[in-house]
Design a protein around this motif. Structure first.
Motif, PDB file in Angstrom:
ATOM      1  N   THR A 156       0.856  -1.183   0.000  1.00  0.00           N
ATOM      2  CA  THR A 156       0.000   0.000   0.000  1.00  0.00           C
ATOM      3  C   THR A 156       0.894   1.236   0.000  1.00  0.00           C
ATOM      4  OG1 THR A 156      -0.111  -0.018   2.406  1.00  0.00           O
ATOM      5  CG2 THR A 156      -1.859  -1.163   1.213  1.00  0.00           C
ATOM      6  N   PRO A 157       0.556   2.211  -0.795  1.00  0.00           N
ATOM      7  CA  PRO A 157       1.389   3.418  -0.818  1.00  0.00           C
ATOM      8  C   PRO A 157       1.292   4.132   0.530  1.00  0.00           C
ATOM      9  CG  PRO A 157      -0.588   3.709  -2.149  1.00  0.00           C
ATOM     10  CD  PRO A 157      -0.564   2.287  -1.697  1.00  0.00           C
ATOM     11  N   PRO A 158       2.373   4.738   0.960  1.00  0.00           N
ATOM     12  CA  PRO A 158       2.341   5.430   2.257  1.00  0.00           C
ATOM     13  C   PRO A 158       1.402   6.624   2.200  1.00  0.00           C
ATOM     14  CG  PRO A 158       4.375   5.918   1.093  1.00  0.00           C
ATOM     15  CD  PRO A 158       3.664   4.857   0.302  1.00  0.00           C
ATOM     16  N   ASP A 159       0.785   6.918   3.329  1.00  0.00           N
ATOM     17  CA  ASP A 159      -0.127   8.049   3.415  1.00  0.00           C
ATOM     18  C   ASP A 159       0.692   9.308   3.665  1.00  0.00           C
ATOM     19  OD1 ASP A 159      -2.371   9.576   3.539  1.00  0.00           O
ATOM     20  OD2 ASP A 159      -2.800   9.097   5.629  1.00  0.00           O
ATOM     21  N   ALA A 160       0.717  10.181   2.711  1.00  0.00           N
ATOM     22  CA  ALA A 160       1.511  11.405   2.801  1.00  0.00           C
ATOM     23  C   ALA A 160       0.624  12.629   2.968  1.00  0.00           C
ATOM     24  CB  ALA A 160       2.386  11.546   1.563  1.00  0.00           C
ATOM     25  N   THR A 161      -0.546  12.435   3.537  1.00  0.00           N
ATOM     26  CA  THR A 161      -1.478  13.541   3.686  1.00  0.00           C
ATOM     27  C   THR A 161      -0.926  14.615   4.611  1.00  0.00           C
ATOM     28  OG1 THR A 161      -3.255  11.961   3.397  1.00  0.00           O
ATOM     29  CG2 THR A 161      -3.858  14.112   4.250  1.00  0.00           C
ATOM     30  N   GLN A 162      -0.366  14.199   5.742  1.00  0.00           N
ATOM     31  CA  GLN A 162       0.151  15.154   6.711  1.00  0.00           C
ATOM     32  C   GLN A 162       1.328  15.941   6.134  1.00  0.00           C
ATOM     33  OE1 GLN A 162      -1.326  15.978   9.547  1.00  0.00           O
ATOM     34  NE2 GLN A 162       0.175  17.616   9.716  1.00  0.00           N
ATOM     35  N   GLU A 163       2.206  15.267   5.410  1.00  0.00           N
ATOM     36  CA  GLU A 163       3.337  15.960   4.795  1.00  0.00           C
ATOM     37  C   GLU A 163       2.857  16.980   3.767  1.00  0.00           C
ATOM     38  OE1 GLU A 163       3.202  12.652   5.102  1.00  0.00           O
ATOM     39  OE2 GLU A 163       4.837  12.212   6.478  1.00  0.00           O
ATOM     40  N   LEU A 164       1.806  16.638   3.029  1.00  0.00           N
ATOM     41  CA  LEU A 164       1.258  17.562   2.045  1.00  0.00           C
ATOM     42  C   LEU A 164       0.667  18.794   2.732  1.00  0.00           C
ATOM     43  CD1 LEU A 164       0.529  18.180  -0.896  1.00  0.00           C
ATOM     44  CD2 LEU A 164      -1.601  16.945  -0.534  1.00  0.00           C
ATOM     45  N   HIS A 165      -0.076  18.576   3.827  1.00  0.00           N
ATOM     46  CA  HIS A 165      -0.636  19.709   4.573  1.00  0.00           C
ATOM     47  C   HIS A 165       0.469  20.591   5.145  1.00  0.00           C
ATOM     48  CE1 HIS A 165      -4.862  18.806   4.248  1.00  0.00           C
ATOM     49  NE2 HIS A 165      -4.634  17.530   4.574  1.00  0.00           N
ATOM     50  N   ASP A 166       1.531  19.973   5.658  1.00  0.00           N
ATOM     51  CA  ASP A 166       2.642  20.751   6.201  1.00  0.00           C
ATOM     52  C   ASP A 166       3.330  21.578   5.118  1.00  0.00           C
ATOM     53  OD1 ASP A 166       2.049  19.613   8.632  1.00  0.00           O
ATOM     54  OD2 ASP A 166       3.659  18.108   8.531  1.00  0.00           O
ATOM     55  N   ALA A 167       3.525  20.973   3.939  1.00  0.00           N
ATOM     56  CA  ALA A 167       4.173  21.698   2.849  1.00  0.00           C
ATOM     57  C   ALA A 167       3.311  22.861   2.377  1.00  0.00           C
ATOM     58  CB  ALA A 167       4.470  20.738   1.692  1.00  0.00           C
ATOM     59  N   LEU A 168       1.990  22.654   2.290  1.00  0.00           N
ATOM     60  CA  LEU A 168       1.099  23.744   1.887  1.00  0.00           C
ATOM     61  C   LEU A 168       1.070  24.861   2.920  1.00  0.00           C
ATOM     62  CD1 LEU A 168      -1.879  21.773   0.323  1.00  0.00           C
ATOM     63  CD2 LEU A 168      -0.233  23.220  -0.855  1.00  0.00           C
ATOM     64  N   ALA A 169       1.112  24.497   4.200  1.00  0.00           N
ATOM     65  CA  ALA A 169       1.136  25.519   5.250  1.00  0.00           C
ATOM     66  C   ALA A 169       2.432  26.319   5.181  1.00  0.00           C
ATOM     67  CB  ALA A 169       0.978  24.858   6.614  1.00  0.00           C
ATOM     68  N   ALA A 170       3.549  25.641   4.933  1.00  0.00           N
ATOM     69  CA  ALA A 170       4.830  26.341   4.814  1.00  0.00           C
ATOM     70  C   ALA A 170       4.826  27.269   3.602  1.00  0.00           C
ATOM     71  CB  ALA A 170       5.971  25.332   4.711  1.00  0.00           C
ATOM     72  N   LEU A 171       4.203  26.826   2.528  1.00  0.00           N
ATOM     73  CA  LEU A 171       4.113  27.660   1.335  1.00  0.00           C
ATOM     74  C   LEU A 171       3.259  28.894   1.598  1.00  0.00           C
ATOM     75  CD1 LEU A 171       4.759  27.961  -1.686  1.00  0.00           C
ATOM     76  CD2 LEU A 171       2.668  26.686  -2.154  1.00  0.00           C
ATOM     77  N   ARG A 172       2.144  28.720   2.308  1.00  0.00           N
ATOM     78  CA  ARG A 172       1.292  29.865   2.643  1.00  0.00           C
ATOM     79  C   ARG A 172       2.027  30.856   3.526  1.00  0.00           C
ATOM     80  NH1 ARG A 172      -2.992  25.851   3.889  1.00  0.00           N
ATOM     81  NH2 ARG A 172      -4.140  25.587   1.937  1.00  0.00           N
ATOM     82  N   ARG A 173       2.797  30.338   4.483  1.00  0.00           N
ATOM     83  CA  ARG A 173       3.550  31.232   5.361  1.00  0.00           C
ATOM     84  C   ARG A 173       4.611  32.007   4.585  1.00  0.00           C
ATOM     85  NH1 ARG A 173       3.220  26.798   8.938  1.00  0.00           N
ATOM     86  NH2 ARG A 173       5.252  26.090   8.251  1.00  0.00           N
ATOM     87  N   SER A 174       5.230  31.362   3.596  1.00  0.00           N
ATOM     88  CA  SER A 174       6.275  32.036   2.842  1.00  0.00           C
ATOM     89  C   SER A 174       5.698  33.095   1.921  1.00  0.00           C
ATOM     90  CB  SER A 174       7.088  31.016   2.039  1.00  0.00           C
ATOM     91  OG  SER A 174       6.300  30.486   1.001  1.00  0.00           O
ATOM     92  N   LEU A 175       4.432  32.947   1.501  1.00  0.00           N
ATOM     93  CA  LEU A 175       3.822  33.918   0.616  1.00  0.00           C
ATOM     94  C   LEU A 175       3.313  35.146   1.352  1.00  0.00           C
ATOM     95  CD1 LEU A 175       1.850  31.578  -1.803  1.00  0.00           C
ATOM     96  CD2 LEU A 175       3.973  32.824  -2.252  1.00  0.00           C
TER      97      LEU A 175
END
Length: 176
Positions: A156-175
């Motif tokens: 089963t592919p690993p669940d990367a939902t949390q990593e995706l949310h963290d990356a999007l939050a970091a992107l929002r903070r940088s903008l």
């Protein structure tokens, strides 16, 4: 109903064809209403009368002739300035650059890539799996594929939902 400077095509397209469509619709409707065949005298007469009336009306009350003449005018050329990159590209020999990069239009070399390295034996620790033999039939190939698919565990592919949310939050903070 031809006016000056008009061709017969315009008259046919915008006066006769719509009148013919309306006349045939009236002929069909009258044949249906009178319960007669469409080629009898009464529906044809009604369709012809409708065609004539609409054709005359479209000719009389149609588009008026041109009231304003369009004059010819002289088109002036547009002046523009090239950017420095545009000037460089205009001066460059693009065909020479493409040939230097190796993407010339000549496809004269017809070298064939022949793979003659046959896998003779599969080692125990090898990651190569041999599924087909040259003499296999379609049924043997299908059975071998099914065996291989059943023998390999499904991952089963690993669940990367949390990593995706963290990356999007970091992107929002940088903008911000």
């Amino acid at each position: 109903m031809q006016r000056e400077n008009e061709s017969i095509g315009w008259a046919l397209a915008f006066e006769f064809v719509p009148a013919a469509i309306f006349g045939s619709a009236v002929a069909f409707a009258s044949a249906t209403y009178l319960a007669q065949p469409p080629v009898s005298v009464a529906p044809i007469a009604a369709g012809a009368a409708a065609l004539g009336g609409i054709w005359l009306a479209l000719g009389k009350f149609g588009s008026p002739r041109r009231q304003f003449a369009l004059t010819d005018f002289e088109q002036t050329p547009v002046e523009y300035e090239l950017s420095s990159l545009g000037e460089l590209l205009e001066q460059a020999d693009v065909a020479g650059i493409v040939e230097q990069l190796g993407a010339s239009g000549d496809k004269t070399s017809t070298e064939e890539l022949v793979l003659d390295d046959v896998l003779a034996a599969v080692e125990e620790d090898s990651r190569v799996v041999r599924l087909f033999e040259p003499s296999d039939t379609a049924g043997e190939m299908h059975a071998r594929i099914e065996d291989h698919l059943r023998s390999t565990p499904r991952q089963t592919p690993p669940d990367a939902t949390q990593e995706l949310h963290d990356a999007l939050a970091a992107l929002r903070r940088s903008l911000r």
